[in-house]
Design a protein around this motif. Structure first.
Motif, PDB file in Angstrom:
ATOM      1  N   PHE A 261       0.890  -1.349  -0.006  1.00  0.00           N
ATOM      2  CA  PHE A 261      -0.113   0.024  -0.139  1.00  0.00           C
ATOM      3  C   PHE A 261       1.016   1.451  -0.093  1.00  0.00           C
ATOM      4  CE2 PHE A 261      -2.247   3.314   2.134  1.00  0.00           C
ATOM      5  CZ  PHE A 261      -3.573   3.174   1.065  1.00  0.00           C
ATOM      6  N   GLY A 262       0.718   2.023  -0.817  1.00  0.00           N
ATOM      7  CA  GLY A 262       1.465   3.077  -0.878  1.00  0.00           C
ATOM      8  C   GLY A 262       2.976   3.408  -1.149  1.00  0.00           C
ATOM      9  N   TYR A 263       3.250   2.461  -2.080  1.00  0.00           N
ATOM     10  CA  TYR A 263       4.791   2.145  -2.457  1.00  0.00           C
ATOM     11  C   TYR A 263       5.349   3.370  -2.401  1.00  0.00           C
ATOM     12  CZ  TYR A 263       8.823   1.451  -5.196  1.00  0.00           C
ATOM     13  OH  TYR A 263      10.136   1.890  -5.671  1.00  0.00           O
ATOM     14  N   LYS A 264       5.081   4.395  -3.116  1.00  0.00           N
ATOM     15  CA  LYS A 264       5.985   5.458  -3.350  1.00  0.00           C
ATOM     16  C   LYS A 264       6.346   6.209  -1.863  1.00  0.00           C
ATOM     17  CE  LYS A 264       5.669   6.350  -8.175  1.00  0.00           C
ATOM     18  NZ  LYS A 264       5.175   7.061  -9.201  1.00  0.00           N
ATOM     19  N   VAL A 265       5.125   6.440  -1.200  1.00  0.00           N
ATOM     20  CA  VAL A 265       5.033   7.134   0.148  1.00  0.00           C
ATOM     21  C   VAL A 265       6.128   6.297   1.106  1.00  0.00           C
ATOM     22  CG1 VAL A 265       3.900   8.383   2.048  1.00  0.00           C
ATOM     23  CG2 VAL A 265       3.217   7.953  -0.361  1.00  0.00           C
ATOM     24  N   VAL A 266       5.991   4.837   1.101  1.00  0.00           N
ATOM     25  CA  VAL A 266       6.644   4.233   1.826  1.00  0.00           C
ATOM     26  C   VAL A 266       8.373   4.184   1.556  1.00  0.00           C
ATOM     27  CG1 VAL A 266       7.042   1.634   2.616  1.00  0.00           C
ATOM     28  CG2 VAL A 266       4.969   2.466   2.408  1.00  0.00           C
ATOM     29  N   ALA A 267       8.576   4.431   0.289  1.00  0.00           N
ATOM     30  CA  ALA A 267       9.894   4.483  -0.110  1.00  0.00           C
ATOM     31  C   ALA A 267      10.530   5.661   0.329  1.00  0.00           C
ATOM     32  CB  ALA A 267      10.059   4.573  -1.681  1.00  0.00           C
ATOM     33  N   VAL A 268       9.727   6.902   0.222  1.00  0.00           N
ATOM     34  CA  VAL A 268      10.406   8.322   0.626  1.00  0.00           C
ATOM     35  C   VAL A 268      10.304   8.460   1.933  1.00  0.00           C
ATOM     36  CG1 VAL A 268       9.754  10.668   0.359  1.00  0.00           C
ATOM     37  CG2 VAL A 268       9.688   8.991  -1.598  1.00  0.00           C
ATOM     38  N   SER A 269       9.500   7.595   2.696  1.00  0.00           N
ATOM     39  CA  SER A 269       9.356   7.920   4.202  1.00  0.00           C
ATOM     40  C   SER A 269      10.791   7.442   4.786  1.00  0.00           C
ATOM     41  CB  SER A 269       8.187   7.175   4.846  1.00  0.00           C
ATOM     42  OG  SER A 269       8.213   5.763   4.567  1.00  0.00           O
ATOM     43  N   SER A 270      11.549   6.324   4.168  1.00  0.00           N
ATOM     44  CA  SER A 270      12.619   5.843   4.792  1.00  0.00           C
ATOM     45  C   SER A 270      13.858   6.976   4.840  1.00  0.00           C
ATOM     46  CB  SER A 270      13.148   4.745   3.838  1.00  0.00           C
ATOM     47  OG  SER A 270      12.520   3.814   3.761  1.00  0.00           O
ATOM     48  N   LEU A 271      13.761   7.822   3.584  1.00  0.00           N
ATOM     49  CA  LEU A 271      14.593   9.029   3.343  1.00  0.00           C
ATOM     50  C   LEU A 271      14.284   9.886   4.478  1.00  0.00           C
ATOM     51  CD1 LEU A 271      15.426   9.772  -0.410  1.00  0.00           C
ATOM     52  CD2 LEU A 271      16.749   9.022   1.495  1.00  0.00           C
ATOM     53  N   LEU A 272      12.827  10.233   4.605  1.00  0.00           N
ATOM     54  CA  LEU A 272      12.523  11.241   5.601  1.00  0.00           C
ATOM     55  C   LEU A 272      12.974  10.777   7.175  1.00  0.00           C
ATOM     56  CD1 LEU A 272       8.888  12.311   4.797  1.00  0.00           C
ATOM     57  CD2 LEU A 272      10.950  13.631   4.812  1.00  0.00           C
ATOM     58  N   ILE A 273      12.892   9.364   7.152  1.00  0.00           N
ATOM     59  CA  ILE A 273      13.299   9.213   8.649  1.00  0.00           C
ATOM     60  C   ILE A 273      14.854   9.424   8.909  1.00  0.00           C
ATOM     61  CG2 ILE A 273      13.716   6.966  10.127  1.00  0.00           C
ATOM     62  CD1 ILE A 273      11.038   5.802   8.825  1.00  0.00           C
ATOM     63  N   SER A 274      15.650   9.009   7.795  1.00  0.00           N
ATOM     64  CA  SER A 274      16.974   9.216   7.999  1.00  0.00           C
ATOM     65  C   SER A 274      17.304  10.638   8.124  1.00  0.00           C
ATOM     66  CB  SER A 274      17.691   8.402   6.726  1.00  0.00           C
ATOM     67  OG  SER A 274      17.293   8.935   5.688  1.00  0.00           O
ATOM     68  N   PHE A 275      16.694  11.642   7.421  1.00  0.00           N
ATOM     69  CA  PHE A 275      16.812  12.783   7.699  1.00  0.00           C
ATOM     70  C   PHE A 275      16.382  13.494   8.812  1.00  0.00           C
ATOM     71  CE2 PHE A 275      15.311  17.420   7.353  1.00  0.00           C
ATOM     72  CZ  PHE A 275      16.599  17.950   7.161  1.00  0.00           C
ATOM     73  N   VAL A 276      15.449  13.083   9.665  1.00  0.00           N
ATOM     74  CA  VAL A 276      14.858  13.569  10.631  1.00  0.00           C
ATOM     75  C   VAL A 276      15.599  13.134  11.972  1.00  0.00           C
ATOM     76  CG1 VAL A 276      13.111  13.746  12.354  1.00  0.00           C
ATOM     77  CG2 VAL A 276      12.435  13.858   9.753  1.00  0.00           C
ATOM     78  N   SER A 277      15.982  11.614  11.755  1.00  0.00           N
ATOM     79  CA  SER A 277      16.870  11.060  12.656  1.00  0.00           C
ATOM     80  C   SER A 277      18.209  11.635  13.264  1.00  0.00           C
ATOM     81  CB  SER A 277      17.232   9.521  12.506  1.00  0.00           C
ATOM     82  OG  SER A 277      18.265   9.536  11.446  1.00  0.00           O
ATOM     83  N   ILE A 278      19.047  12.540  12.115  1.00  0.00           N
ATOM     84  CA  ILE A 278      20.010  13.261  12.520  1.00  0.00           C
ATOM     85  C   ILE A 278      19.709  14.445  13.394  1.00  0.00           C
ATOM     86  CG2 ILE A 278      21.690  14.694  11.261  1.00  0.00           C
ATOM     87  CD1 ILE A 278      22.017  12.132  10.413  1.00  0.00           C
ATOM     88  N   LEU A 279      18.371  14.801  13.571  1.00  0.00           N
ATOM     89  CA  LEU A 279      18.287  15.712  14.471  1.00  0.00           C
ATOM     90  C   LEU A 279      17.537  15.553  15.652  1.00  0.00           C
ATOM     91  CD1 LEU A 279      16.621  18.072  11.457  1.00  0.00           C
ATOM     92  CD2 LEU A 279      18.952  18.543  12.426  1.00  0.00           C
ATOM     93  N   VAL A 280      17.622  14.627  16.268  1.00  0.00           N
ATOM     94  CA  VAL A 280      17.210  14.164  17.540  1.00  0.00           C
ATOM     95  C   VAL A 280      17.818  13.822  18.597  1.00  0.00           C
ATOM     96  CG1 VAL A 280      15.090  13.380  16.166  1.00  0.00           C
ATOM     97  CG2 VAL A 280      16.754  11.518  16.959  1.00  0.00           C
ATOM     98  N   TRP A 281      19.361  13.678  18.212  1.00  0.00           N
ATOM     99  CA  TRP A 281      20.259  12.969  19.370  1.00  0.00           C
ATOM    100  C   TRP A 281      20.112  13.701  20.716  1.00  0.00           C
ATOM    101  CZ3 TRP A 281      21.942  17.169  16.651  1.00  0.00           C
ATOM    102  CH2 TRP A 281      22.904  18.131  17.238  1.00  0.00           C
TER     103      TRP A 281
END
Lengths: 558, 226
Positions: A291-311
């Motif tokens: 379900f929602g393949y493209k959104v799932v794909a891009v959400s991985s990149l979003l996670i890696s971007f946000v994850s840099i800003l939470v330490w």
């Protein structure tokens, strides 16, 4: 031109790796075949998983009674430090890299990784630093005891005065692990960008490949920060500099920043590929497109971007100013958005699907359920007031074990069962797989759920004795821990016996859609004698659209 | 990191420009033993482009280590109660400035060498390439002389530690760059080695520019911002 020296050397990597795979021996050689390297990673890391698990058994045996009566306190420190270190640097990281090594080139239609030799060296560094770390058990003053965060000032104390002490070896081993990870990350990113088959556009890559790409981008951008911190820590410990020594003007909190700037995103380095595994497995066993393949794909990149800003959410109590607490509380909660997208996508994929409850699907669904729970406690912990209350308690320990065992390790087992027929060319035994799942699922919850109430009541982590009022929860957790330990036995039995004498696996036992399922099991050395020409998005379940235009030629060529 | 650097640098390149005799049979892609049209197609990916791409990715990652050290320098300098060691007023800037000018100029020289190689003027390439290395060695010697004249050491407070950490780590990169330059120079003596492509030279040159840019930031942090 003569090249007699090359012929005389006769190193395995000097031979064209075209010859048919032969026997078990090739797993002990310097092979440059990504499939051999992938299995080398998986087996090596699993051996370390067993060692790390034994240490966990010692920890749970100590904690089954409130008194510190099984091992000495310094041995206990050693146990939890090495348990965490081994599980992260020698089980989760290398096993996921191994899986990605095996799958990524096959999934994107490449014949190997971009830099096969670099790949082999990156692997062989793992047994090297693993052995080094294990050797620290035999040092006169034992292993590192400062926990896997190695915060100064604890980590820069050197009471015995030996230059080669447990902490020294720990830092060197982790540094070698970092070198190996960066080599791997460069290789994965170059492979995914440069080695895709004709027609394999970014939005035709499986979600797993997107997840691996996102995870490796985190490695490249955040791991060097830990390397910098580790170099400075090593100098403080071994040479006598004062970077983190508050007595001489140094700043111990700076190390915490260096450490968590990497080690929080590292959680996503570990989790993202497993999310990718869920995105691969759930459609196959639900017989529906993701379900929602493209959104799932891009959400991985979003996670890696946000994850840099939470330490800094690991450092709410490290003299962190109020504005920082607020900022990092908000960014941490933001991570829940792209991860929530994924959970909803998996749920929507399962919804009204024709479910096949085979072992990989059981593990995937069990892991998703436990991930949901870990995500909820994660959002709780992101909230500064709650975190300050439960900081350094078993609530945190319970939370992250739901992530690292409940989600990542369970997801890893799902992946191993799902792709085992491809890797080994043989089917595993379904019954043993189901026994493994139920033991592991019950064991995980029995082990880690009671940690939450114990933590909320105030039981601190990293202690070998505790107030008897916490005993009830600890007895439950220890029983769960032993159950979890036992759950590994049917897995080992299953994998070993089916690899030796299991029924032969067809090319595509799950009727899955994907390039890796179009070649024989195990795949030929070159993967694709005839390169696939990709014409469609992945996950075309229930559609009549072919994935490639030359399926017959690929099937005929191997 | 130096190990990583040199190993990675070589691994990304060696398979493309194999030294004679030792690794002649290997290549970045596994060589098909019998060529067929399908295999020719299969192996047709851009080997040089992939190598350069991988090298750039690696350099970006490597730059994060420097950024971390710079951040550490900034944070410690702005928060520590004891910055300069007792009796130290600051750093002499004149000799380091000359050193800086030499190092930055060498970036232009190495660019010239690359241009010469593109036009197949091998003698000019070798001359300018060697001049780059010489300027790098001048920089390192200058740095060593400065180190020996300083009244503080690596373990003298946080200032001494940071100064030697930053300049030393950068110096290791300069040294690596020079060694890689010698490697490339040696390969230029193999007849026809750079006829088909010279991604190795491009990468070493890129690495040299990287080392220069890092030095400019480092110079501003340590010498200008006193």
């Amino acid at each position: 031109m003569t090249n007699a020296p090359a012929a005389d050397l006769n190193r395995p990597d000097d031979r064209p790796n075209h010859q048919p795979p032969t026997g078990w021996g090739r797993y002990l050689t310097f092979s440059t075949d990504h499939k051999v390297i992938g299995i080398q990673y998986l087996v090596t890391s699993f051996l370390f998983f067993l060692i790390g698990g034994l240490l966990a058994m010692v920890i749970r045996a100590e904690l089954i009674t409130p008194e510190s009566d099984l091992v000495s306190r310094s041995v206990y420190n050693s146990m939890f430090t090495m348990h965490g270190t081994i599980m992260i640097f020698l089980w989760i990281f290398p096993s996921l890299v191994g899986l990605a090594n095996y799958l990524v080139p096959l999934m994107i239609g490449a014949q190997d990784m971009a830099f096969p030799r670099l790949n082999a060296i990156a692997f062989w560094l793992v047994p090297l630093f693993g052995t080094l770390l294990m050797a620290s058990f035999f040092l006169p003053d034992g292993t590192a005891q400062a926990g896997w965060w190695v915060y100064p000032p604890v980590s820069i104390q050197n009471p015995s005065g030996h230059l080669i002490n447990g902490q020294f070896v720990w830092i060197v081993a982790v540094a070698i692990s970092g070198v190996s990870s960066i080599m791997g990350a460069v290789n994965f990113v170059a492979t995914i960008f440069k080695m895709r088959a004709p027609g394999m556009t970014f939005f035709r890559m499986p979600a797993y490949v997107w997840a691996v790409l996102s995870a490796q981008l985190i490695q490249l951008s955040a791991l060097p920060v830990l390397t910098a911190g580790a170099v400075m820590l090593l100098f403080d410990l071994a040479v006598g500099t004062h970077f983190f020594d508050a007595n001489e003007g140094g700043n111990p909190v700076l190390f915490q920043h260096f450490f968590w700037f990497y080690s929080h995103p590292a959680v996503y380095v570990m989790a993202l590929p497993v999310f990718g595994v869920f995105s691969e497995i759930v459609p196959v066993y639900s017989r529906k497109p993701l379900f929602g393949y493209k959104v799932v794909a891009v959400s991985s990149l979003l996670i890696s971007f946000v994850s840099i800003l939470v330490w800094v959410h690991h450092m709410y109590t490290s003299y962190t100013p109020g504005w920082m607490r607020m900022f990092f509380m908000v960014t941490t909660m933001l991570v829940a958005v792209p991860t929530g997208v994924k959970v909803f996508a998996w749920t929507a994929t399962v919804w009204k699907g024709k479910l096949r409850m085979e072992t990989p699907m059981l593990f995937a669904l069990g892991a998703i359920v436990m991930f949901l729970f870990a995500g909820i406690t994660g959002v709780m912990l992101a909230a500064t007031p709650i975190d300050i209350h439960v900081n350094n308690t078993y609530f945190v320990v319970g939370h992250f074990h739901y992530v690292v065992y409940g989600t990542i390790t369970m997801g890893m087992f799902a992946a191993i069962y799902h792709w085992f027929p491809k890797m080994a060319g043989r089917m595993y035994y379904e019954g043993l797989g189901k026994v493994h799942f139920w033991l592991a699922f019950i064991g995980t919850n029995l082990n880690f759920l009671p940690m939450h109430p114990a933590g909320l009541q105030g039981m601190l982590r990293r202690v070998s004795s505790y107030d008897p009022e916490y005993a009830f929860w600890n007895v439950l957790a220890s029983l769960g821990g032993f159950l979890l330990g036992m759950s590994t036995l049917p897995f080992i039995l299953n994998i070993v016996s089916s690899w030796v004498q299991g029924p032969k696996a067809p090319a595509n036992p799950w009727r899955a859609i994907g390039l890796e399922w179009m070649v024989s099991s195990p795949p030929p050395v070159e993967n694709f004698e005839e390169l696939p020409i990709v014409t469609a998005e992945p996950y075309g379940y229930g559609k009549s659209e072919p994935l490639v235009e030359n399926a017959a030629a690929i099937a005929a060529s191997n | 990191m130096l190990l990583l650097l040199s190993v990675t640098g070589k691994l990304l390149r060696l398979p493309i420009y194999p030294l004679p005799g030792t690794i002649m049979e290997s290549s970045v892609t596994s060589q098909p033993t019998q060529a067929s049209p399908a295999q020719a197609h299969a192996h047709g990916h851009d080997v040089e482009g992939t190598s350069l791409f991988g090298f750039i990715v690696f350099l970006l990652s490597e730059s994060v280590i420097f950024l971390s050290f710079f951040a550490g320098y900034y944070i410690i300098k702005t928060t520590t109660p004891t910055w300069l060691p007792p009796g130290v007023e600051g750093l002499e800037t004149q000799a380091p400035l000359i050193n800086t000018i030499v190092l930055v100029s060498s970036s232009f020289v190495i660019w010239g060498a690359e241009e010469a190689l593109k036009k197949h003027k091998m003698a000019l390439f070798r001359g300018l390439w060697l001049l780059t290395s010489a300027m790098g060695i001048y920089f390192l010697v200058g740095q060593a002389i400065e180190w020996m004249s300083l009244p503080f050491g690596f373990t003298t407070g946080v200032y001494g530690g940071l100064f030697y950490l930053l300049t030393g780590f950068h110096g290791l990169h300069v040294l690596t760059g020079i060694l890689l330059q010698f490697l490339m120079l040696g390969r230029s003596l193999i007849p026809g080695n750079y006829d088909k492509g010279h991604v190795g030279v491009t990468e070493v040159s890129l690495f040299w520019h990287f080392v220069d840019v890092i030095w400019i930031i480092l110079f501003c942090l340590i010498y200008v911002w006193q």
